[in-house]
Design a protein around this motif. Structure first.
Motif, mmCIF file in Angstrom:
data_model
loop_
_atom_site.group_PDB
_atom_site.id
_atom_site.type_symbol
_atom_site.label_atom_id
_atom_site.label_comp_id
_atom_site.label_asym_id
_atom_site.label_seq_id
_atom_site.Cartn_x
_atom_site.Cartn_y
_atom_site.Cartn_z
ATOM 1 N N GLU A 44 1.006 -1.235 -0.085
ATOM 2 C CA GLU A 44 -0.081 0.129 0.104
ATOM 3 C C GLU A 44 0.879 1.222 0.109
ATOM 4 O O GLU A 44 0.393 2.147 -0.529
ATOM 5 C CB GLU A 44 -0.887 -0.112 1.149
ATOM 6 C CG GLU A 44 -2.110 0.874 1.158
ATOM 7 C CD GLU A 44 -3.052 0.919 2.410
ATOM 8 O OE1 GLU A 44 -2.486 -0.218 3.344
ATOM 9 O OE2 GLU A 44 -4.181 1.572 2.461
ATOM 10 N N MET A 45 1.898 1.246 0.750
ATOM 11 C CA MET A 45 3.041 2.376 0.774
ATOM 12 C C MET A 45 3.622 2.555 -0.426
ATOM 13 O O MET A 45 4.407 3.571 -0.659
ATOM 14 C CB MET A 45 3.889 2.150 1.996
ATOM 15 C CG MET A 45 3.207 2.264 3.214
ATOM 16 S SD MET A 45 4.267 2.378 4.727
ATOM 17 C CE MET A 45 4.934 0.966 4.870
ATOM 18 N N ALA A 46 3.940 1.506 -1.398
ATOM 19 C CA ALA A 46 4.450 1.597 -2.428
ATOM 20 C C ALA A 46 4.404 2.722 -3.257
ATOM 21 O O ALA A 46 3.151 3.256 -3.523
ATOM 22 C CB ALA A 46 4.320 0.165 -3.390
ATOM 23 N N PRO A 47 5.425 3.528 -3.833
ATOM 24 C CA PRO A 47 5.325 4.820 -4.620
ATOM 25 C C PRO A 47 4.506 4.591 -5.973
ATOM 26 O O PRO A 47 3.989 5.529 -6.675
ATOM 27 C CB PRO A 47 6.783 5.201 -4.592
ATOM 28 C CG PRO A 47 7.545 3.917 -4.574
ATOM 29 C CD PRO A 47 6.713 3.026 -3.877
ATOM 30 N N THR A 48 4.821 3.471 -6.669
ATOM 31 C CA THR A 48 4.230 3.368 -8.037
ATOM 32 C C THR A 48 3.206 2.102 -8.128
ATOM 33 O O THR A 48 3.130 1.204 -7.411
ATOM 34 C CB THR A 48 5.167 2.892 -9.053
ATOM 35 O OG1 THR A 48 5.959 1.665 -8.664
ATOM 36 C CG2 THR A 48 6.489 4.008 -9.244
ATOM 37 N N VAL A 49 2.452 2.081 -9.092
ATOM 38 C CA VAL A 49 1.132 1.222 -9.175
ATOM 39 C C VAL A 49 1.888 -0.014 -9.606
ATOM 40 O O VAL A 49 1.645 -1.136 -9.136
ATOM 41 C CB VAL A 49 0.368 1.529 -10.481
ATOM 42 C CG1 VAL A 49 -0.488 0.498 -10.923
ATOM 43 C CG2 VAL A 49 -0.479 2.843 -10.235
ATOM 44 N N ARG A 50 2.994 -0.184 -10.272
ATOM 45 C CA ARG A 50 3.895 -1.468 -10.476
ATOM 46 C C ARG A 50 4.216 -2.160 -9.240
ATOM 47 O O ARG A 50 4.202 -3.191 -9.203
ATOM 48 C CB ARG A 50 4.792 -1.189 -11.579
ATOM 49 C CG ARG A 50 5.149 -2.606 -12.591
ATOM 50 C CD ARG A 50 6.273 -1.945 -13.678
ATOM 51 N NE ARG A 50 5.397 -1.447 -14.670
ATOM 52 C CZ ARG A 50 4.676 -2.083 -15.753
ATOM 53 N NH1 ARG A 50 4.733 -3.333 -15.604
ATOM 54 N NH2 ARG A 50 4.333 -1.223 -16.636
ATOM 55 N N SER A 51 4.920 -1.167 -8.557
ATOM 56 C CA SER A 51 5.361 -1.800 -7.102
ATOM 57 C C SER A 51 4.247 -2.254 -6.287
ATOM 58 O O SER A 51 4.399 -3.215 -5.560
ATOM 59 C CB SER A 51 6.456 -1.068 -6.546
ATOM 60 O OG SER A 51 5.989 0.373 -6.526
ATOM 61 N N GLN A 52 3.122 -1.347 -6.279
ATOM 62 C CA GLN A 52 2.077 -2.028 -5.592
ATOM 63 C C GLN A 52 1.483 -3.403 -6.172
ATOM 64 O O GLN A 52 1.224 -4.234 -5.184
ATOM 65 C CB GLN A 52 0.823 -1.023 -5.578
ATOM 66 C CG GLN A 52 1.195 0.230 -4.822
ATOM 67 C CD GLN A 52 -0.070 1.330 -5.009
ATOM 68 O OE1 GLN A 52 -0.681 1.584 -6.078
ATOM 69 N NE2 GLN A 52 -0.332 1.927 -3.840
ATOM 70 N N GLN A 53 1.588 -3.581 -7.322
ATOM 71 C CA GLN A 53 1.086 -4.745 -8.039
ATOM 72 C C GLN A 53 2.021 -5.852 -7.494
ATOM 73 O O GLN A 53 1.414 -7.116 -7.221
ATOM 74 C CB GLN A 53 1.364 -4.704 -9.435
ATOM 75 C CG GLN A 53 0.047 -4.064 -10.393
ATOM 76 C CD GLN A 53 0.434 -4.204 -11.685
ATOM 77 O OE1 GLN A 53 1.387 -3.811 -12.175
ATOM 78 N NE2 GLN A 53 -0.493 -4.715 -12.802
ATOM 79 N N GLU A 54 3.323 -5.748 -7.658
ATOM 80 C CA GLU A 54 4.183 -6.696 -7.302
ATOM 81 C C GLU A 54 4.469 -7.213 -5.857
ATOM 82 O O GLU A 54 4.131 -8.219 -5.593
ATOM 83 C CB GLU A 54 5.997 -6.275 -7.548
ATOM 84 C CG GLU A 54 6.028 -6.185 -9.088
ATOM 85 C CD GLU A 54 7.641 -5.427 -9.306
ATOM 86 O OE1 GLU A 54 7.881 -5.586 -10.596
ATOM 87 O OE2 GLU A 54 8.002 -4.802 -8.425
#
Lengths: 232, 232
Positions: A44-54
């Motif tokens: 949830e804290m991840a800065p990009t949509v892609r890292s949120q996905q991963e």
């Protein structure tokens, strides 16, 4: 330096105490449920949509491990919630003490904190009957999680060298907390203690063996920190 | 009171604009990914192992919905991260404004907040081609989630009557925020706007139809609040 050679033994399928096995599966299942919450929070804290996905995908995988472990408990006729209950407090303590303040600390909790726990769980499978041990080893998360977090951490450290000091400190705190939590978990009840610690029964780790286990956790942690260029 | 009769139309499989469909699936997928994080966070705050389990299972189901929606995007040759990216900011705003301070507020966000979003998504399926619409309606979460949160909230309100006022206030804030977010989401790009709003093309909601949609969201919200004994 440890001079004595410690031992660990599982007395074989027939005599491994079943109540202890249920307790140990309870630790593992609850640990995975908490890891699931943890990774979801970092995602949830991840800065990009892609890292949120991963990271979201990683969280979902932790949940799948939790489900496998719960399934094994149900097969044994044990209600997972009951097996997990005794570990509510020690796990809450660990999570309350190591609450990531931001995305980088969150990655660090996944990369270093969850990895110490997984190493510990893997070591504990040595005291189980071979069938349960194989099932648990198979279920526990692989290194992909660590790899993903490591890549993101290396990038972040490269861009901000003050971060290295903060993360090194956090890594040391996590190792300290993990060692005391590991001992608290082992002591949670007699069934579990009988399974893990050999108190004259020939089942479990003797004291030297358990110390060596903790030393191995420390060595692996040191190697993980070094892979980030950090002192443990 | 709305006197004109609004309309909504999907022009059929062949002429529903594909870029708009990808955008809409992007909203839905990102909404579900965020709902997954949200429910996992509330599960983490749950007071008992059993409620942590139940909410953990709900969170995992939200993830499964997200995966179905992403899968559909991939089938269409669209990278899910790209379709979700434009919604990062509006969704972040919503979550930043409605951050549950404790377990009860978290339940309320699931019970009332996520439900408004799901109602909205269901309404939006009316503008899709029938095949995609059916797939999305099938994927969207059922009412089990609401039922679980409602039961827990009713128990809590019964035990602490000051809680009712605080939750009623939170419910009103969520509805207000949701309405403005819903409009921001619809306005995110031209493709989506062309799909959702009929600007002379015969595809989408006309203005009155969209107002009626928002009114229906409000009515459903009011009924959910009433089910807790709260004024909306």
């Amino acid at each position: 330096m440890i001079e004595h050679s410690g031992t660990v033994a599982s007395a074989g399928t027939s005599s491994v105490p079943e109540a202890g096995v249920a307790s140990l599966l309870g630790v593992l299942a609850y640990g995975e449920l908490m890891a699931f919450f943890d990774v979801a929070r970092v995602a949830e804290m991840a800065p990009t949509v892609r890292s949120q996905q991963e990271l979201g995908a990683l969280a979902a995988r932790e949940y799948a491990v939790y489900e496998q472990l719960s399934g094994r408990l149900r097969q044994m006729g044990v209600e997972p919630a009951e097996a997990m209950q005794p570990f509510h407090e020690p796990f809450d303590n660990w999570h309350a003490r190591i609450t990531p303040a931001d995305w980088h600390e969150g990655l660090m909790k996944i990369y270093a904190g969850a990895a110490i726990a997984t190493d510990f769980y893997r070591e504990l499978t040595d005291v189980l009957d071979p069938q349960t041990a194989a099932m648990v080893r198979e279920a526990l998360p692989d290194d992909e999680q660590a790899a993903l977090a490591r890549t993101a951490l290396l990038e972040a450290i490269e861009q901000d060298d003050r971060l290295a000091g903060r993360l090194a400190l956090l890594g040391r705190r996590m190792m300290g907390e993990a060692l005391s939590q590991a001992q608290l978990v082992a002591l949670v009840n007699d069934d579990l203690l009988d399974l893990i610690m050999d108190r004259g029964t020939g089942q479990g780790f003797d004291l030297v063996g358990f110390q060596q286990l903790l030393a191995r956790l420390g060595e692996k942690h040191t190697r993980r920190m070094a892979a980030l260029g950090l002192d443990a």
